[in-house]
Design a protein around this motif. Structure first.
Motif, PDB file in Angstrom:
ATOM      1  N   TYR A 198       0.821  -1.209   0.000  1.00  0.00           N
ATOM      2  CA  TYR A 198       0.000   0.000   0.000  1.00  0.00           C
ATOM      3  C   TYR A 198       0.859   1.265   0.000  1.00  0.00           C
ATOM      4  O   TYR A 198       1.776   1.406   0.802  1.00  0.00           O
ATOM      5  CB  TYR A 198      -0.918  -0.012   1.220  1.00  0.00           C
ATOM      6  N   ASP A 199       0.535   2.169  -0.914  1.00  0.00           N
ATOM      7  CA  ASP A 199       1.226   3.452  -1.008  1.00  0.00           C
ATOM      8  C   ASP A 199       0.203   4.559  -0.757  1.00  0.00           C
ATOM      9  O   ASP A 199      -0.680   4.789  -1.581  1.00  0.00           O
ATOM     10  CB  ASP A 199       1.856   3.601  -2.388  1.00  0.00           C
ATOM     11  N   LYS A 200       0.338   5.217   0.370  1.00  0.00           N
ATOM     12  CA  LYS A 200      -0.630   6.242   0.767  1.00  0.00           C
ATOM     13  C   LYS A 200      -0.684   7.407  -0.220  1.00  0.00           C
ATOM     14  O   LYS A 200      -1.706   8.049  -0.366  1.00  0.00           O
ATOM     15  CB  LYS A 200      -0.278   6.752   2.164  1.00  0.00           C
ATOM     16  N   THR A 201       0.397   7.639  -0.937  1.00  0.00           N
ATOM     17  CA  THR A 201       0.409   8.754  -1.886  1.00  0.00           C
ATOM     18  C   THR A 201      -0.414   8.448  -3.133  1.00  0.00           C
ATOM     19  O   THR A 201      -0.894   9.349  -3.798  1.00  0.00           O
ATOM     20  CB  THR A 201       1.849   9.097  -2.318  1.00  0.00           C
ATOM     21  N   LYS A 202      -0.585   7.170  -3.454  1.00  0.00           N
ATOM     22  CA  LYS A 202      -1.355   6.783  -4.634  1.00  0.00           C
ATOM     23  C   LYS A 202      -2.826   6.548  -4.322  1.00  0.00           C
ATOM     24  O   LYS A 202      -3.679   6.689  -5.188  1.00  0.00           O
ATOM     25  CB  LYS A 202      -0.774   5.513  -5.259  1.00  0.00           C
ATOM     26  N   ASN A 203      -3.122   6.128  -3.096  1.00  0.00           N
ATOM     27  CA  ASN A 203      -4.481   5.789  -2.715  1.00  0.00           C
ATOM     28  C   ASN A 203      -4.698   6.188  -1.267  1.00  0.00           C
ATOM     29  O   ASN A 203      -4.023   5.688  -0.373  1.00  0.00           O
ATOM     30  CB  ASN A 203      -4.718   4.286  -2.900  1.00  0.00           C
ATOM     31  N   ASP A 204      -5.645   7.078  -1.023  1.00  0.00           N
ATOM     32  CA  ASP A 204      -5.850   7.585   0.328  1.00  0.00           C
ATOM     33  C   ASP A 204      -6.840   6.758   1.147  1.00  0.00           C
ATOM     34  O   ASP A 204      -7.054   7.032   2.310  1.00  0.00           O
ATOM     35  CB  ASP A 204      -6.292   9.046   0.293  1.00  0.00           C
ATOM     36  N   ASN A 205      -7.446   5.726   0.568  1.00  0.00           N
ATOM     37  CA  ASN A 205      -8.421   4.918   1.284  1.00  0.00           C
ATOM     38  C   ASN A 205      -7.952   3.465   1.326  1.00  0.00           C
ATOM     39  O   ASN A 205      -8.109   2.721   0.369  1.00  0.00           O
ATOM     40  CB  ASN A 205      -9.791   5.034   0.604  1.00  0.00           C
ATOM     41  N   PHE A 206      -7.411   3.066   2.457  1.00  0.00           N
ATOM     42  CA  PHE A 206      -6.847   1.726   2.597  1.00  0.00           C
ATOM     43  C   PHE A 206      -7.903   0.640   2.422  1.00  0.00           C
ATOM     44  O   PHE A 206      -7.673  -0.359   1.747  1.00  0.00           O
ATOM     45  CB  PHE A 206      -6.162   1.577   3.955  1.00  0.00           C
ATOM     46  N   VAL A 207      -9.070   0.817   3.030  1.00  0.00           N
ATOM     47  CA  VAL A 207     -10.129  -0.197   2.939  1.00  0.00           C
ATOM     48  C   VAL A 207     -10.565  -0.396   1.489  1.00  0.00           C
ATOM     49  O   VAL A 207     -10.746  -1.523   1.029  1.00  0.00           O
ATOM     50  CB  VAL A 207     -11.326   0.169   3.839  1.00  0.00           C
ATOM     51  N   LYS A 208     -10.691   0.690   0.767  1.00  0.00           N
ATOM     52  CA  LYS A 208     -11.073   0.584  -0.642  1.00  0.00           C
ATOM     53  C   LYS A 208      -9.978  -0.136  -1.434  1.00  0.00           C
ATOM     54  O   LYS A 208     -10.269  -0.926  -2.332  1.00  0.00           O
ATOM     55  CB  LYS A 208     -11.310   1.981  -1.221  1.00  0.00           C
ATOM     56  N   ALA A 209      -8.735   0.119  -1.085  1.00  0.00           N
ATOM     57  CA  ALA A 209      -7.617  -0.504  -1.790  1.00  0.00           C
ATOM     58  C   ALA A 209      -7.578  -2.016  -1.576  1.00  0.00           C
ATOM     59  O   ALA A 209      -7.152  -2.761  -2.456  1.00  0.00           O
ATOM     60  CB  ALA A 209      -6.298   0.110  -1.323  1.00  0.00           C
ATOM     61  N   CYS A 210      -8.047  -2.492  -0.431  1.00  0.00           N
ATOM     62  CA  CYS A 210      -7.940  -3.927  -0.158  1.00  0.00           C
ATOM     63  C   CYS A 210      -9.269  -4.675  -0.251  1.00  0.00           C
ATOM     64  O   CYS A 210      -9.287  -5.897  -0.124  1.00  0.00           O
ATOM     65  CB  CYS A 210      -7.298  -4.162   1.199  1.00  0.00           C
ATOM     66  N   GLY A 211     -10.359  -3.991  -0.501  1.00  0.00           N
ATOM     67  CA  GLY A 211     -11.675  -4.623  -0.511  1.00  0.00           C
ATOM     68  C   GLY A 211     -11.802  -5.800  -1.449  1.00  0.00           C
ATOM     69  O   GLY A 211     -12.266  -6.885  -1.066  1.00  0.00           O
ATOM     70  N   GLN A 212     -11.410  -5.629  -2.683  1.00  0.00           N
ATOM     71  CA  GLN A 212     -11.543  -6.691  -3.675  1.00  0.00           C
ATOM     72  C   GLN A 212     -10.656  -7.883  -3.324  1.00  0.00           C
ATOM     73  O   GLN A 212     -11.046  -9.046  -3.481  1.00  0.00           O
ATOM     74  CB  GLN A 212     -11.200  -6.159  -5.063  1.00  0.00           C
ATOM     75  N   SER A 213      -9.481  -7.608  -2.826  1.00  0.00           N
ATOM     76  CA  SER A 213      -8.553  -8.670  -2.464  1.00  0.00           C
ATOM     77  C   SER A 213      -9.089  -9.498  -1.290  1.00  0.00           C
ATOM     78  O   SER A 213      -9.024 -10.727  -1.302  1.00  0.00           O
ATOM     79  CB  SER A 213      -7.199  -8.072  -2.107  1.00  0.00           C
ATOM     80  N   VAL A 214      -9.625  -8.820  -0.281  1.00  0.00           N
ATOM     81  CA  VAL A 214     -10.157  -9.504   0.898  1.00  0.00           C
ATOM     82  C   VAL A 214     -11.315 -10.417   0.505  1.00  0.00           C
ATOM     83  O   VAL A 214     -11.333 -11.609   0.835  1.00  0.00           O
ATOM     84  CB  VAL A 214     -10.593  -8.488   1.978  1.00  0.00           C
ATOM     85  N   ARG A 215     -12.286  -9.876  -0.208  1.00  0.00           N
ATOM     86  CA  ARG A 215     -13.446 -10.672  -0.623  1.00  0.00           C
ATOM     87  C   ARG A 215     -13.024 -11.814  -1.549  1.00  0.00           C
ATOM     88  O   ARG A 215     -13.491 -12.944  -1.434  1.00  0.00           O
ATOM     89  CB  ARG A 215     -14.477  -9.790  -1.310  1.00  0.00           C
ATOM     90  N   GLY A 216     -12.109 -11.534  -2.471  1.00  0.00           N
ATOM     91  CA  GLY A 216     -11.632 -12.546  -3.406  1.00  0.00           C
ATOM     92  C   GLY A 216     -10.942 -13.708  -2.711  1.00  0.00           C
ATOM     93  O   GLY A 216     -11.167 -14.877  -3.041  1.00  0.00           O
ATOM     94  N   GLU A 217     -10.099 -13.406  -1.739  1.00  0.00           N
ATOM     95  CA  GLU A 217      -9.402 -14.464  -1.002  1.00  0.00           C
ATOM     96  C   GLU A 217     -10.386 -15.313  -0.203  1.00  0.00           C
ATOM     97  O   GLU A 217     -10.230 -16.533  -0.103  1.00  0.00           O
ATOM     98  CB  GLU A 217      -8.338 -13.873  -0.072  1.00  0.00           C
ATOM     99  N   MET A 218     -11.403 -14.666   0.354  1.00  0.00           N
ATOM    100  CA  MET A 218     -12.421 -15.429   1.086  1.00  0.00           C
ATOM    101  C   MET A 218     -13.175 -16.368   0.153  1.00  0.00           C
ATOM    102  O   MET A 218     -13.416 -17.531   0.489  1.00  0.00           O
ATOM    103  CB  MET A 218     -13.408 -14.488   1.781  1.00  0.00           C
ATOM    104  N   MET A 219     -13.522 -15.883  -1.023  1.00  0.00           N
ATOM    105  CA  MET A 219     -14.248 -16.716  -1.971  1.00  0.00           C
ATOM    106  C   MET A 219     -13.363 -17.851  -2.496  1.00  0.00           C
ATOM    107  O   MET A 219     -13.832 -18.975  -2.685  1.00  0.00           O
ATOM    108  CB  MET A 219     -14.800 -15.883  -3.126  1.00  0.00           C
ATOM    109  N   ASN A 220     -12.083 -17.582  -2.702  1.00  0.00           N
ATOM    110  CA  ASN A 220     -11.147 -18.645  -3.097  1.00  0.00           C
ATOM    111  C   ASN A 220     -11.073 -19.719  -2.014  1.00  0.00           C
ATOM    112  O   ASN A 220     -11.038 -20.910  -2.312  1.00  0.00           O
ATOM    113  CB  ASN A 220      -9.753 -18.080  -3.364  1.00  0.00           C
TER     114      ASN A 220
END
Length: 92
Positions: free
Chosen positions: A59-81
Motif C-alpha cells: 500500500y502506497d498512501k500517496t497513490k491511494n488515500d483509502n486503505f479499505v477501498k484498496a484492499c476490498g476486492q482482495s479480501v473478498r476474493g481471497e475469502m471466496m477462493n
C-alpha cells in the motif's frame, strides 16, 4: 458475529498497523460470506486478515488515500477462493 467482535476489540486495544485498525471491515465481510456459504466465520476472518496484510505491505498512501477501498476486492476474493477450495457452498 460475537467472536469476530472480540477479535476486533482485542486488536484495537493493542493498536498498531492499518490491518489491525480496519479489522472490523474484514469481520463484516466474513460475516456476510459465512451467512451466504455456511463457511466458518473464524476461517474467513483469518483468510481476510491475511489478504489485508498482503495489501498493506504494498500500500502506497500517496497513490491511494483509502486503505479499505484498496484492499476490498482482495479480501473478498481471497475469502471466496477459500470457500471454493473447501468444496464450494457448505449449507448446514
Amino acid at each position: 458475529m460475537k467472536c469476530g467482535i472480540k477479535i476486533v476489540e482485542r486488536a484495537q486495544k493493542e493498536g498498531g498497523d492499518l490491518t489491525t485498525q480496519n479489522l472490523l471491515y474484514v469481520v463484516a465481510i466474513a460475516n456476510n460470506e459465512a451467512k451466504k456459504t455456511g463457511a466458518d466465520i473464524n476461517d474467513l476472518i483469518a483468510v481476510g486478515t491475511e489478504a489485508m496484510r498482503k495489501v498493506e505491505l504494498k500500500y502506497d498512501k500517496t497513490k491511494n488515500d483509502n486503505f479499505v477501498k484498496a484492499c476490498g476486492q482482495s479480501v473478498r476474493g481471497e475469502m471466496m477462493n477459500f470457500v471454493n477450495r473447501q468444496g464450494g457452498l457448505v449449507h448446514v
